[in-house]
Design a protein around this motif. Structure first.
Motif, PDB file in Angstrom:
ATOM      1  N   GLU A 406      -4.884   7.193 -28.972  1.00 48.69           N
ATOM      2  CA  GLU A 406      -5.097   6.075 -28.042  1.00 48.69           C
ATOM      3  C   GLU A 406      -3.909   5.116 -28.059  1.00 48.69           C
ATOM      4  O   GLU A 406      -3.385   4.718 -27.010  1.00 48.69           O
ATOM      5  N   GLY A 407      -3.466   4.739 -29.263  1.00 46.82           N
ATOM      6  CA  GLY A 407      -2.331   3.823 -29.372  1.00 46.82           C
ATOM      7  C   GLY A 407      -1.048   4.431 -28.842  1.00 46.82           C
ATOM      8  O   GLY A 407      -0.243   3.738 -28.202  1.00 46.82           O
ATOM      9  N   HIS A 408      -0.840   5.713 -29.099  1.00 46.61           N
ATOM     10  CA  HIS A 408       0.376   6.387 -28.627  1.00 46.61           C
ATOM     11  C   HIS A 408       0.391   6.459 -27.101  1.00 46.61           C
ATOM     12  O   HIS A 408       1.433   6.297 -26.451  1.00 46.61           O
ATOM     13  N   ARG A 409      -0.779   6.663 -26.503  1.00 45.10           N
ATOM     14  CA  ARG A 409      -0.873   6.705 -25.039  1.00 45.10           C
ATOM     15  C   ARG A 409      -0.661   5.316 -24.437  1.00 45.10           C
ATOM     16  O   ARG A 409      -0.156   5.195 -23.309  1.00 45.10           O
ATOM     17  N   ARG A 410      -1.011   4.288 -25.143  1.00 45.46           N
ATOM     18  CA  ARG A 410      -0.683   2.925 -24.675  1.00 45.46           C
ATOM     19  C   ARG A 410       0.831   2.755 -24.629  1.00 45.46           C
ATOM     20  O   ARG A 410       1.385   2.204 -23.669  1.00 45.46           O
ATOM     21  N   TYR A 411       1.503   3.234 -25.657  1.00 45.36           N
ATOM     22  CA  TYR A 411       2.963   3.155 -25.711  1.00 45.36           C
ATOM     23  C   TYR A 411       3.593   3.926 -24.551  1.00 45.36           C
ATOM     24  O   TYR A 411       4.644   3.543 -24.031  1.00 45.36           O
ATOM     25  N   MET A 412       2.944   5.003 -24.125  1.00 46.70           N
ATOM     26  CA  MET A 412       3.486   5.850 -23.065  1.00 46.70           C
ATOM     27  C   MET A 412       3.165   5.335 -21.668  1.00 46.70           C
ATOM     28  O   MET A 412       3.248   6.063 -20.682  1.00 46.70           O
ATOM     29  N   GLY A 413       2.801   4.087 -21.536  1.00 49.50           N
ATOM     30  CA  GLY A 413       2.533   3.514 -20.219  1.00 49.50           C
ATOM     31  C   GLY A 413       1.063   3.268 -19.973  1.00 49.50           C
ATOM     32  O   GLY A 413       0.612   3.299 -18.826  1.00 49.50           O
ATOM     33  N   PHE A 414       0.294   3.027 -21.044  1.00 48.73           N
ATOM     34  CA  PHE A 414      -1.140   2.763 -20.935  1.00 48.73           C
ATOM     35  C   PHE A 414      -1.832   3.884 -20.157  1.00 48.73           C
ATOM     36  O   PHE A 414      -2.569   3.656 -19.203  1.00 48.73           O
ATOM     37  N   ARG A 415      -1.570   5.103 -20.606  1.00 44.71           N
ATOM     38  CA  ARG A 415      -2.212   6.269 -19.991  1.00 44.71           C
ATOM     39  C   ARG A 415      -3.714   6.235 -20.261  1.00 44.71           C
ATOM     40  O   ARG A 415      -4.166   5.739 -21.296  1.00 44.71           O
ATOM     41  N   LYS A 416      -4.487   6.767 -19.340  1.00 46.49           N
ATOM     42  CA  LYS A 416      -5.931   6.581 -19.340  1.00 46.49           C
ATOM     43  C   LYS A 416      -6.599   7.246 -20.545  1.00 46.49           C
ATOM     44  O   LYS A 416      -6.495   8.457 -20.749  1.00 46.49           O
TER      45      LYS A 416
END
Length: 491
Positions: A406-416
């Motif tokens: 979840e945190g890594h996807r936030r770093y990648m542009g707040f991916r869903k």
């Protein structure tokens, strides 16, 4: 005699001039490399979405596409410029034995780097957990690119593959070993740990999980935790190559969802969650829990935990939730997990509702997976890569993988990322299955409960004195993130 001597002097002068030119060229080249490396020091490894909207499309998708293709492979294999080495007097060596699965160890490694940097210690490449339930013999270098890990952080701290021989011999006879206090701040490490490191020269941390506070740390330390997680911890070329194949195969089929179905035997036994299990299965899970002495909680009321939202959703429950959220029968769903407890029998309802249900074992050949068999951490690394690349990520339980992804996807542009409210869902599921709610009422209530749980930018919940209950740093590293993801600039 004079002529011979003069010729020798000329040769010496020419040799001296050649040597000086070579030295000058080397100095100039070194300066060029260092300037180039400084310019790219905090460049994200995965391109974040700059297109706006916080939806993680645009540049983040392009970055993932490049990563999955040949261009991305060439970029990853090209040797990076070395960042300038930080020179400091080391206060000693830090040995670390990580504990837990891949993502618990991943977060722990980030914390250990940050602690070593803060105390001006030299970090020895951490040792991975080989004693847990999975009994995975993998070493750090079997999972992560050791050279990249060391070189990408050389401007922060010294990392070595092993202790100097003299200290190796000394630590075989005597080694100061301890588990740091969980959720500690930087003051604890300065006042309690640094004096011990100076005294013993080598200090060993027996555990790495949750040894650094979620909140209240200096921004530089929080940023370093993120930099290690998002930039320094790169999987081995073998794992990345197979992960890219999985990603590209799924992406060729269009959009896809990753369901992290945390319904493996170890999770059910550890948590005591047996809803939907037979009495025989419940007995088996209970015996297993008592067999592992480091699982401290033994007597567990499964239904009480379930009503509190502390259990993973069952495959049958997650099927209803996916339908209620509006996922249609033609949705391509990749299951990221180990072996599901109960096997195909427990997946039958989910497969009937979503025929395009796939796992890595279905996409990759046995020969491709053979090197990873019996290495659960390496298999989890493949799932981690696919989870980052998915259009939507849905974890059925908020374990370490769910939160770190979840945190890594936030770093990648707040991916869903749909973070399920299990307590609310259990309440709604029981009402629907008991006939108190119609399907439309159930579906509307599920959608309403998750409108603000889609991975949008948000503030981390802080609960003073209750670090286990507050939001986990690695699930939402807000201090590190720009408005569109990526590492924010604090210069």
């Amino acid at each position: 005699m004079v002529a011979v001597g003069g010729g020798g002097g000329g040769r010496r002068r020419r040799a001296w001039r050649w040597a000086m030119r070579a030295v000058a060229s080397a100095v100039v080249w070194t300066v060029v490399v260092q300037v180039a490396s400084i310019a790219g020091l905090f460049r994200p490894r995965v391109v974040a979405d700059c297109g706006g909207g916080g939806k993680g499309g645009g540049a983040a998708a392009a970055g993932l596409a490049a990563l999955a293709g040949e261009d991305g492979l060439a970029a990853r294999l090209s040797p990076p410029a070395l960042v300038p080495k930080r020179i400091y007097k080391s206060n000693g060596y830090l040995l670390v034995t990580c504990n837990g699965g891949l993502n618990q160890m991943r977060a722990g490694i980030c914390d250990m780097v940050t602690i070593a940097r803060h105390l001006n210690l030299t970090l020895v490449v951490p040792e991975l957990d080989k004693m847990s339930f999975w009994a995975d013999p993998s070493d750090f270098g079997d999972i992560f690119d050791v050279g990249h890990f060391i070189n990408s952080l050389r401007d922060e701290l010294m990392i070595v593959k092993e202790l100097p021989l003299k200290l190796q011999l000394r630590t075989k006879k005597r080694l100061y070993s301890m588990p740091p206090v969980s959720w500690s701040n930087e003051t604890y490490y300065l006042k309690r740990i640094l004096p011990l490191a100076r005294k013993h020269k080598v200090i060993h941390f027996e555990k790495s999980d949750a040894r650094l506070a979620n909140n209240g740390l200096p921004i530089q330390l929080q940023m370093l935790r993120c930099r290690v997680n998002f930039e320094a911890l790169r999987f081995t070329p073998q794992i990345e190559a197979l992960g890219r194949k999985l990603m590209s195969t799924l992406q060729r089929s269009g959009q896809f969802v990753v369901l992290h179905l945390r319904y493996e035997m170890d999770m059910l036994s550890f948590s005591g969650c047996t809803h939907g299990c037979s009495s025989k299965e419940t007995e088996e899970l209970t015996r297993m829990r008592y067999a592992y002495p480091w699982w401290k909680e033994k007597e567990i009321d499964s239904e009480v935990k379930r009503l509190q939202g502390l259990c993973p959703l069952t495959p049958e429950e997650i099927t209803l939730v996916l339908k209620a959220l509006g996922f249609t029968k033609d949705t391509l769903i990749y299951i990221a997990s180990g072996e599901i407890y109960g096997g195909e029998r427990r997946l039958a309802v989910l497969k009937d509702a979503y025929p395009k249900l796939v796992r890595k074992e279905k996409i990759l050949s046995p020969d491709e997976l053979r090197p990873f068999q019996n290495h659960s951490t390496q298999m989890a690394a493949l799932d981690y890569m696919v989870s980052l690349a998915s259009d939507i990520f849905i974890p059925s339980y908020d374990g370490n993988m769910a939160r770190v992804v979840e945190g890594h996807r936030r770093y990648m542009g707040f991916r869903k990322t749909i973070v399920l409210d299990r307590k609310k869902l259990v309440e709604l599921l029981d009402l629907f299955q008991g006939g108190a709610l119609s399907w439309d009422e159930f579906s509307d209530a599920v959608k309403e409960a998750h409108k603000s749980r889609m991975g949008q930018p948000t503030e981390r919940k802080v609960i003073l004195g209750q670090p286990k209950e507050e939001d986990y740093f690695y699930a939402n590293p807000q201090e590190c993130l720009g408005s569109n993801g990526g590492l924010r600039d604090i210069s």
